[in-house]
Design an enzyme around this catalytic site. Structure first.
Site, PDB file in Angstrom:
ATOM      1  N   HIS A 287       1.231  -1.076   0.087  1.00 53.03           N
ATOM      2  CA  HIS A 287       0.071  -0.192   0.142  1.00 53.03           C
ATOM      3  C   HIS A 287       0.693   1.353   0.350  1.00 53.03           C
ATOM      4  CE1 HIS A 287      -3.530  -1.857   1.692  1.00 53.03           C
ATOM      5  NE2 HIS A 287      -3.172  -2.669   0.827  1.00 53.03           N
TER       6      HIS A 287
ATOM      7  N   GLU B  46       1.170   4.520   1.668  1.00 52.68           N
ATOM      8  CA  GLU B  46       1.281   4.325   2.991  1.00 52.68           C
ATOM      9  C   GLU B  46       3.074   3.540   3.562  1.00 52.68           C
ATOM     10  OE1 GLU B  46      -2.818   4.360   3.500  1.00 52.68           O
ATOM     11  OE2 GLU B  46      -1.498   3.576   2.554  1.00 52.68           O
TER      12      GLU B  46
ATOM     13  N   CYS C 263      -2.269  -0.703   7.823  1.00 54.48           N
ATOM     14  CA  CYS C 263      -1.559   1.141   6.966  1.00 54.48           C
ATOM     15  C   CYS C 263      -1.521   1.740   8.158  1.00 54.48           C
ATOM     16  CB  CYS C 263      -2.060   1.759   6.440  1.00 54.48           C
ATOM     17  SG  CYS C 263      -2.039   1.016   4.680  1.00 54.48           S
TER      18      CYS C 263
END
Length: 150
Positions: free
Chosen positions: A54, A56, A87
């Protein structure tokens, strides 16, 4: 010149648009320390065949490498979508000072929705959270991306 917060969210939106062009869910993230960008990333889940890739997580990894520390105290994270639980936990573990996010995510979010990671008694570090920054633009990117795939 744009105010710093707006400028950094604009950079996160650029990362999200680039992710969409790669066929990734359009989410972008930027880690900032004292007004300096340490890392800017977009989702790369499909590209890397990695469910943890992801925006992040990738931005935190790159920023930690640039800072030479797993703790990013004093750093702020700008992300175009409310972070998921994974995250949100990574943000906590990295000791991010402030989290700014764009679109709210009632289905998959982990900050204001779902598990609300920072409200749990087991959460060791709670960043300051500002949601809804550039929300309209961030949500429109996501809507358009998913509309094209249906």
């Amino acid at each position: 010149m744009l105010p710093a917060m707006t400028r950094f969210m604009a950079m996160a939106l650029e990362q999200a648009r680039a992710a969409a062009l790669r066929g990734e869910v359009p989410v972008g993230a930027v880690v900032v320390s004292e007004g300096r960008v340490l890392a800017a990333e977009g989702n790369r889940v499909e590209e890397l065949s990695d469910p943890t890739a992801h925006a992040e997580v990738l931005a935190i990894r790159a920023a930690a490498a640039a800072a030479g520390s797993p703790r990013l105290e004093g750093c702020d994270l700008y992300v175009t979508l409310e972070p998921c639980a994974m995250c949100a936990a990574a943000i906590s573990f990295a000791r991010i000072r402030r989290l700014y996010f764009g679109a709210y995510d009632p289905k998959g979010g982990g900050v204001e929705h779902g598990p609300r990671v920072y409200q749990q008694s087991t959460c060791h570090h709670r960043p300051e959270v500002v949601g809804g920054m550039a929300e309209g633009e961030a949500a429109a990117l996501l809507r358009e991306f998913f509309r094209e795939r249906r």
